[in-house]
Structure formats: structure tokens, C-alpha cells
Design a protein around this motif. Structure first.
Motif, PDB file in Angstrom:
ATOM      1  N   SER A  78     -11.381  50.847  -7.852  1.00  0.00           N
ATOM      2  CA  SER A  78     -12.495  51.252  -8.701  1.00  0.00           C
ATOM      3  C   SER A  78     -12.527  50.431  -9.982  1.00  0.00           C
ATOM      4  O   SER A  78     -13.594  50.018 -10.436  1.00  0.00           O
ATOM      5  CB  SER A  78     -12.382  52.738  -9.028  1.00  0.00           C
ATOM      6  N   ASP A  79     -11.353  50.192 -10.588  1.00  0.00           N
ATOM      7  CA  ASP A  79     -11.300  49.354 -11.779  1.00  0.00           C
ATOM      8  C   ASP A  79     -11.794  47.940 -11.468  1.00  0.00           C
ATOM      9  O   ASP A  79     -12.496  47.325 -12.274  1.00  0.00           O
ATOM     10  CB  ASP A  79      -9.871  49.303 -12.314  1.00  0.00           C
ATOM     11  N   SER A  85     -18.704  44.411 -11.854  1.00  0.00           N
ATOM     12  CA  SER A  85     -20.004  44.815 -12.387  1.00  0.00           C
ATOM     13  C   SER A  85     -20.213  44.283 -13.796  1.00  0.00           C
ATOM     14  O   SER A  85     -21.323  43.870 -14.158  1.00  0.00           O
ATOM     15  CB  SER A  85     -20.112  46.342 -12.377  1.00  0.00           C
ATOM     16  N   LEU A  86     -19.154  44.264 -14.591  1.00  0.00           N
ATOM     17  CA  LEU A  86     -19.249  43.729 -15.941  1.00  0.00           C
ATOM     18  C   LEU A  86     -19.523  42.229 -15.910  1.00  0.00           C
ATOM     19  O   LEU A  86     -20.287  41.708 -16.740  1.00  0.00           O
ATOM     20  CB  LEU A  86     -17.947  44.017 -16.693  1.00  0.00           C
ATOM     21  N   TYR A  87     -18.931  41.521 -14.963  1.00  0.00           N
ATOM     22  CA  TYR A  87     -19.198  40.089 -14.826  1.00  0.00           C
ATOM     23  C   TYR A  87     -20.658  39.845 -14.450  1.00  0.00           C
ATOM     24  O   TYR A  87     -21.311  38.939 -15.001  1.00  0.00           O
ATOM     25  CB  TYR A  87     -18.272  39.495 -13.767  1.00  0.00           C
ATOM     26  N   SER A  88     -21.189  40.638 -13.531  1.00  0.00           N
ATOM     27  CA  SER A  88     -22.601  40.503 -13.166  1.00  0.00           C
ATOM     28  C   SER A  88     -23.506  40.787 -14.353  1.00  0.00           C
ATOM     29  O   SER A  88     -24.525  40.114 -14.547  1.00  0.00           O
ATOM     30  CB  SER A  88     -22.935  41.448 -12.001  1.00  0.00           C
ATOM     31  N   ALA A  90     -22.769  40.242 -17.466  1.00  0.00           N
ATOM     32  CA  ALA A  90     -22.692  39.075 -18.351  1.00  0.00           C
ATOM     33  C   ALA A  90     -23.628  37.971 -17.882  1.00  0.00           C
ATOM     34  O   ALA A  90     -24.318  37.342 -18.695  1.00  0.00           O
ATOM     35  CB  ALA A  90     -21.252  38.567 -18.412  1.00  0.00           C
ATOM     36  N   LEU A  91     -23.673  37.721 -16.575  1.00  0.00           N
ATOM     37  CA  LEU A  91     -24.568  36.683 -16.062  1.00  0.00           C
ATOM     38  C   LEU A  91     -26.028  37.073 -16.211  1.00  0.00           C
ATOM     39  O   LEU A  91     -26.885  36.225 -16.497  1.00  0.00           O
ATOM     40  CB  LEU A  91     -24.238  36.393 -14.600  1.00  0.00           C
ATOM     41  N   GLN A  92     -26.334  38.347 -16.028  1.00  0.00           N
ATOM     42  CA  GLN A  92     -27.714  38.796 -16.228  1.00  0.00           C
ATOM     43  C   GLN A  92     -28.152  38.598 -17.676  1.00  0.00           C
ATOM     44  O   GLN A  92     -29.267  38.132 -17.950  1.00  0.00           O
ATOM     45  CB  GLN A  92     -27.836  40.261 -15.827  1.00  0.00           C
ATOM     46  N   ILE A  93     -27.267  38.932 -18.603  1.00  0.00           N
ATOM     47  CA  ILE A  93     -27.577  38.709 -20.026  1.00  0.00           C
ATOM     48  C   ILE A  93     -27.736  37.222 -20.296  1.00  0.00           C
ATOM     49  O   ILE A  93     -28.627  36.796 -21.049  1.00  0.00           O
ATOM     50  CB  ILE A  93     -26.463  39.311 -20.904  1.00  0.00           C
ATOM     51  N   ARG A  94     -26.909  36.401 -19.677  1.00  0.00           N
ATOM     52  CA  ARG A  94     -26.949  34.954 -19.911  1.00  0.00           C
ATOM     53  C   ARG A  94     -28.281  34.363 -19.471  1.00  0.00           C
ATOM     54  O   ARG A  94     -28.918  33.615 -20.229  1.00  0.00           O
ATOM     55  CB  ARG A  94     -25.785  34.292 -19.189  1.00  0.00           C
ATOM     56  N   GLN A 150     -12.751  39.743 -17.558  1.00  0.00           N
ATOM     57  CA  GLN A 150     -11.511  39.146 -17.079  1.00  0.00           C
ATOM     58  C   GLN A 150     -10.297  40.033 -17.314  1.00  0.00           C
ATOM     59  O   GLN A 150      -9.191  39.671 -16.927  1.00  0.00           O
ATOM     60  CB  GLN A 150     -11.311  37.785 -17.758  1.00  0.00           C
ATOM     61  N   GLY A 151     -10.502  41.161 -17.982  1.00  0.00           N
ATOM     62  CA  GLY A 151      -9.443  42.151 -18.103  1.00  0.00           C
ATOM     63  C   GLY A 151      -8.486  41.946 -19.248  1.00  0.00           C
ATOM     64  O   GLY A 151      -7.543  42.735 -19.401  1.00  0.00           O
TER      65      GLY A 151
END
Length: 397
Positions: A78-79, A85-88, A90-94, A150-151
Motif C-alpha cells: 500500500s505504501d 501515485s505521488l510520482y504520477s 508530480a508528472l501531472q503537475i509538471r 522517492q521516499g
């Protein structure tokens, strides 16, 4: 040109730039195939993959926390999904930020620097440079989400931020050029029927003085702050603790346009050659700033600031191409030579804005003084002359 006419090419260019960057990122996974390695070579394929990775939705290995570890439990999986999801995100914001940052700058440039006769090349180069700036700003605003995905976002956050900001610039050079061509072509179409486009009338002396003042601001970074001992002091002078410690790398990223030292340990001829490239950078910036006020339909502060940023970016690209040519005569031609191509845009944004503000103030002061001098010289003193000559005329009669 009205805002409505200028908005259409700006939106077209923004959409195309975003689509090209997305397409480039989506092509990153193809470079891992055996066929790509056979055609391009292992080193070239690895370099291209590294350049395209900042725009790819395929997460790096550091974000796939649960991919290689099985049977540990649902909590770990789950983590991992949350980090992905957080990486996705970031790319959406980019990608959204690329469009958001490109459109206002391109709108201002197309409106104040319409690509008509005598301005076409200048408009193309300015929009191209602004595309690099928009992409760099997009990478900057999305960097915190990317680092957190990236944790280990709390570990050396500012150095990580500086590293993320400097990534993906090589792809921006090519995609921004294509987007600039599309923007200028669309602007030429929308400019038809817009009526005569005015051109700012700036005295030659005022333009030269303003360009010199703006170039001096750029030289402060390139010549003074970029000197090795000064740059080292800048990087190590600030210390602290916690999340915002070690800001040296980030300061260098946003303040230094280059890096140079004395000729110790280097042949004098090579050292002078690289210093000549730096001088050429300043010459390109001065020439662009000299022409800028006269090319604008109206020399406003925002237009001069954005134009100065674009001039600084173009100067950097020119110097980087020359460095690649010089290094190519000594080394084997490879993608390695283009590793620094497109760099220095954050510092160009910082000092370009300051140079633009300096140009605006210098122009206003110089033009005001010129007008005052001309008014004083053209004042008609005939009334005073006639009053003094009247008695003499009376005595003669």
C-alpha cells in the motif's frame, strides 16, 4: 496586436510543447529495447534515456518500493502504491505547469514582438528561449512532489531540489524550438488584418546605454560570481540544520551563469579560448538588448524583462554550442558533449529579470533627459532679444 489575436498562437504553442514533452517521455521506455541499443549504441541509448526520464510516466526504481519484495504484507504494498501515485501527481503537475508558464510569456512576446517583417527572426528566437524557461519553471514547481515520491524527501532536500531542477533540459531545447516555430507561424496568420503594428522609437544613445547597463548585470553573474573562489564561498557560506540546510547547490543553480578559474594547470591558449566564448556570450546579450526596445511595439517593463530573459538564454545557448564545437575538436563526438546543453536557464531567469528592470529604468531616465535637453535647446529666445533691441532701434531713428 490585440490579446485575442495573440492568445491563439500562444495556446497553440503551449499545447504543442506539452504534447511533445509527453511524447518524448512516453518514448523513454523504448530506449531499453535491444533494437534501440543495437542502432544507437549502449552509451547513446543510456544518455537519451537519462535525458527523457524527467518527462516519463515510468517511475524510477526508487519509487517502486514494493515491486521487488514479495510476501512482506499489504501495508508495504500500500505504501508503494502511494509513492507511485505521488510520482504520477508530480508528472501531472509538471505537464500542466509547462502549459501554464508558456502561454503568458508567449502571449506577451507575440503581442509586443509580433512576427511580421523585420521581427520574424527575433520573435522566433524569443519564443524559443521562453519555451526553455517555461519548461524549467515547470520542473521546479513539480520537484517537491517528485522528491517526496522517492521516499527520502527529508534528506538533503535542497541539494535534491537543485538536482531535479537541472534535469530534462536537453529535451526542452528541441521541443521548445518546434513549439516556437508553430507559435510564430500561427501568429503570422492571426496578425493579418490587424492593421499597422507600431514600433517603439528609442534614441540610439539611450538604447546603447540601456543595453550596456543590462549587460553589466549579466556580467556580474558570469564574471564575478562565477569565478571559482567566489562560487565556492557562495556554496559553502550558508549552513544550517533541518530540511532547509545546505542551500549552496540551489544558490549556484539560480545565481551562476558559468564557472571559470585562472589558467593555472591549463594551457594559456585554451584558457583564453574559453574566456573568449564568455566574452561572446556578453556580446550576444548586449546586441540583443540593444535591438530589443526598438523591436517592441511598446517598451513596457514586463516586455523588457521577458525579452532580457530570452536574450540571456540565447546567449547561453550560443556559448554552449561553441563549447561543444571546441570540445569536439579534442574529444570524440558523442552525446556526452551535449550533456550541459540548455543549462543555466534558472540563473538566466534570475539575472534576466534584473537586467530587464535595469534596462527599463535606464531607458526612462535617459529618454527623459534627452527630451529635456532638446526642449531647452529649442526654446525660442526671440521675445528677450526683441525687448533688448527695441531701444536701440528707437535711437537710430
Amino acid at each position: 496586436m490585440t490579446y485575442r489575436r495573440a492568445a491563439i498562437p500562444a495556446v497553440v504553442g503551449g499545447l504543442l510543447l506539452t504534447a511533445l514533452l509527453w511524447w518524448a517521455g512516453a518514448s523513454e521506455s523504448a530506449l531499453r529495447l535491444q533494437g534501440a541499443t543495437d542502432v544507437l549504441g549502449a552509451q547513446a541509448a543510456a544518455d537519451l534515456e537519462r535525458w527523457l526520464a524527467p518527462w516519463s510516466y515510468d517511475p524510477p526504481a526508487s519509487s517502486q518500493l514494493g515491486a521487488a519484495v514479495g510476501g512482506i504484507g499489504d501495508t508495504f504494498q500500500s505504501d508503494s502504491s502511494r509513492y507511485l501515485s505521488l510520482y504520477s501527481t508530480a508528472l501531472q503537475i509538471r505537464f500542466a505547469a509547462v502549459f501554464v508558464f508558456f502561454v503568458p510569456g508567449a502571449l506577451l512576446l507575440v503581442r509586443r514582438l509580433p512576427p511580421v517583417r523585420g521581427r520574424l527572426t527575433a520573435a522566433l528566437l524569443a519564443v524559443w528561449a521562453w519555451g526553455l524557461v517555461a519548461g524549467t519553471l515547470a520542473v521546479t514547481v513539480s520537484a517537491p512532489w517528485l522528491i517526496a515520491s522517492q521516499g527520502h524527501g527529508s534528506y538533503r532536500f535542497l541539494p535534491q531540489l537543485a538536482g531535479v531542477i537541472s534535469s530534462g533540459r536537453q529535451v526542452l531545447v528541441a521541443t521548445a524550438l518546434v513549439a516556437a516555430v508553430a507559435t510564430v507561424l500561427a501568429a503570422r496568420v492571426t496578425a493579418k488584418g490587424a492593421g499597422p503594428l507600431p514600433q517603439e522609437i528609442v534614441p540610439a544613445r539611450a538604447a546603447r546605454l540601456a543595453a550596456t547597463a543590462g549587460t553589466a548585470v549579466i556580467a556580474l553573474s558570469l564574471v564575478v560570481l562565477s569565478y571559482q573562489s567566489v562560487a565556492a564561498t557562495l556554496q559553502t557560506a550558508f549552513s544550517g540544520g533541518g530540511l532547509l540546510s545546505e542551500p549552496g547547490d540551489l544558490l549556484r543553480q539560480w545565481l551562476l551563469l558559468g564557472a571559470w578559474a585562472g589558467p593555472a594547470g591549463t594551457p594559456l591558449g585554451d584558457w583564453l579560448l574559453y574566456r573568449a566564448i564568455d566574452v561572446l556570450l556578453l556580446a550576444v546579450v548586449w546586441w540583443a538588448l540593444r535591438l530589443l526596445p526598438g523591436l517592441l511595439t511598446r517598451a513596457t517593463v514586463p516586455a523588457l524583462a521577458v525579452g532580457a530573459v530570452c536574450a540571456t538564454v540565447l546567449g547561453l545557448l550560443t556559448s554552449q554550442v561553441l563549447r561543444m564545437l571546441v570540445d569536439g575538436t579534442r574529444l570524440r563526438w558523442d552525446l556526452y558533449l551535449a550533456a550541459d546543453f540548455g543549462g543555466g536557464v534558472p540563473a538566466a531567469l534570475t539575472w534576466g529579470l534584473l537586467a530587464g528592470a535595469t534596462i527599463a529604468v535606464t531607458l526612462r531616465v535617459t529618454v527623459a533627459r534627452t527630451e529635456t535637453t532638446e526642449t531647452t535647446e529649442t526654446t525660442d529666445p526671440s521675445d528677450t532679444t526683441k525687448g533688448s533691441e527695441a531701444p536701440a532701434s528707437g535711437q537710430n531713428t
